[in-house]
Scaffold this motif. Structure first.
Motif, PDB file in Angstrom:
ATOM      1  N   THR A   4       0.817  -1.210   0.000  1.00 57.40           N
ATOM      2  CA  THR A   4       0.000   0.000   0.000  1.00 57.40           C
ATOM      3  C   THR A   4       0.851   1.260   0.000  1.00 57.40           C
ATOM      4  O   THR A   4       0.382   2.316  -0.389  1.00 57.40           O
ATOM      5  CB  THR A   4      -0.921  -0.001   1.229  1.00 57.40           C
ATOM      6  N   VAL A   5       2.120   1.130   0.468  1.00 59.64           N
ATOM      7  CA  VAL A   5       3.013   2.291   0.472  1.00 59.64           C
ATOM      8  C   VAL A   5       3.879   2.220  -0.783  1.00 59.64           C
ATOM      9  O   VAL A   5       4.554   1.220  -1.000  1.00 59.64           O
ATOM     10  CB  VAL A   5       3.898   2.290   1.731  1.00 59.64           C
ATOM     11  N   PRO A   6       3.848   3.249  -1.627  1.00 58.74           N
ATOM     12  CA  PRO A   6       4.686   3.192  -2.837  1.00 58.74           C
ATOM     13  C   PRO A   6       6.167   3.271  -2.504  1.00 58.74           C
ATOM     14  O   PRO A   6       6.559   3.811  -1.468  1.00 58.74           O
ATOM     15  CB  PRO A   6       4.230   4.424  -3.625  1.00 58.74           C
ATOM     16  N   ILE A   7       6.984   2.675  -3.396  1.00 55.62           N
ATOM     17  CA  ILE A   7       8.433   2.693  -3.177  1.00 55.62           C
ATOM     18  C   ILE A   7       8.950   4.122  -3.127  1.00 55.62           C
ATOM     19  O   ILE A   7       9.895   4.432  -2.396  1.00 55.62           O
ATOM     20  CB  ILE A   7       9.120   1.889  -4.302  1.00 55.62           C
ATOM     21  N   GLY A   8       8.317   5.015  -3.902  1.00 58.13           N
ATOM     22  CA  GLY A   8       8.767   6.409  -3.918  1.00 58.13           C
ATOM     23  C   GLY A   8       8.752   7.050  -2.544  1.00 58.13           C
ATOM     24  O   GLY A   8       9.594   7.903  -2.242  1.00 58.13           O
ATOM     25  N   ALA A   9       7.827   6.634  -1.678  1.00 57.37           N
ATOM     26  CA  ALA A   9       7.788   7.207  -0.325  1.00 57.37           C
ATOM     27  C   ALA A   9       9.047   6.828   0.450  1.00 57.37           C
ATOM     28  O   ALA A   9       9.619   7.666   1.154  1.00 57.37           O
ATOM     29  CB  ALA A   9       6.547   6.699   0.411  1.00 57.37           C
TER      30      ALA A   9
END
Lengths: 182, 101
Positions: free
Chosen positions: B2-7
């Motif tokens: 649910t958390v994108p890698i970009g974060a």
């Protein structure tokens, strides 16, 4: 659930990072470093890197931070608090340059297309899987790392050894150098 | 995921910049050293995030080697700081300028 853990760990890591550079006492800086390392270990778990998370806790939090605390207590028992800031106008310049660097890095991160996230099995990131890669593909770097550790141990012993009580005078004595500097 | 890698990458960038700020703004050798550790850890987070995105273990192996080098660096660096403190009674980086040009 994953989002909640990520936000908590990210906030903790950022708070710890600010604490390292903002706190006056070095002991608080070292404890802030500990907070950062704990949060990063949690983030590693989220990214399916169990082995790395364990290493992070054992090596960084267990050994390196303790070493920092030892040295802080060894040094600041004598030297007291940190000296006043003598940077002058360099402080705002450093903050501005840090902001520029952050902008460039975030722009680079944002420019990536993101891409798809590979689906990985449950064995991804375990000690077994990482060890398999380490002892096959990365065998030579692993051996080099062990030699590097040995060199580090020897260097620390040599550098940290107290000077002999009556050193034989070779070259210019240190006192003369000290006096001539002033 | 649910958390994108970009974060994760953005968080790594932020922590790295905090480390750079510590090196630039603080003059105590110990704090500068801790800031360097912070930068190493930020890069470690980036390595792990990319390893997860690509589904390959090489990134995690790179983190392993960074940990080894960081351990050696801390041991030797702290020994040097103690040696400097013994001879000059200071760990302020602005006072250790014998090699100044």
């Amino acid at each position: 659930m994953e989002l909640v853990i990520f936000v908590l760990a990210a906030v903790g890591a950022i708070a710890g990072g600010v604490g390292i550079i903002a706190s006056r006492s070095p002991v608080r800086s070292a404890l802030s470093l500990l907070l950062v390392l704990g949060c990063l270990a949690a983030l590693s778990l989220l990214l399916a890197a169990q082995f790395i998370a364990a290493l992070q806790i054992i090596i960084y939090a267990g050994a390196i931070v303790i070493l920092f605390l030892f040295v802080v207590m060894l040094l600041h028992a004598h030297s007291g608090e940190t000296p006043p800031n003598r940077l002058g106008w360099l402080t705002p310049a450093g903050i501005v340059l840090g902001g520029v660097l952050l902008a460039v890095l975030l722009r680079t991160v944002g420019a990536g297309d993101g891409g798809g996230v590979a689906s990985v099995g449950a064995e991804f990131g375990t000690a077994e899987a990482v060890g398999q890669t380490l002892f096959t593909t990365f065998m030579l770097p692993f051996e080099a790392a062990s030699v590097l550790l040995l060199v580090g141990i020897i260097a620390a012993v040599i550098i940290g050894r107290p000077e002999p009580a009556s050193p034989k005078p070779t070259g210019t004595p240190r006192q003369v150098v000290e006096v001539s500097r002033r | 995921m649910t958390v994108p890698i970009g974060a994760y990458l953005a968080l790594g960038a932020l922590l790295f910049v905090l480390g750079v700020a510590g090196v630039l703004l603080r003059r105590s050798a110990l704090i500068v050293f801790m800031s360097i550790e912070l930068m190493l850890n930020a890069v470690n987070l980036t390595f792990v995030a990319f390893a997860r995105q690509l589904g390959r273990l090489e990134g995690q192996v790179a983190v392993f080697f960074v940990l080894v080098v960081a351990a050696v660096e801390v041991v030797v660096g702290l020994a040097i700081i103690i040696a400097i403190f013994r001879t000059r009674s200071t760990i302020d980086l602005d006072d250790v300028d014998l090699l100044r040009g």
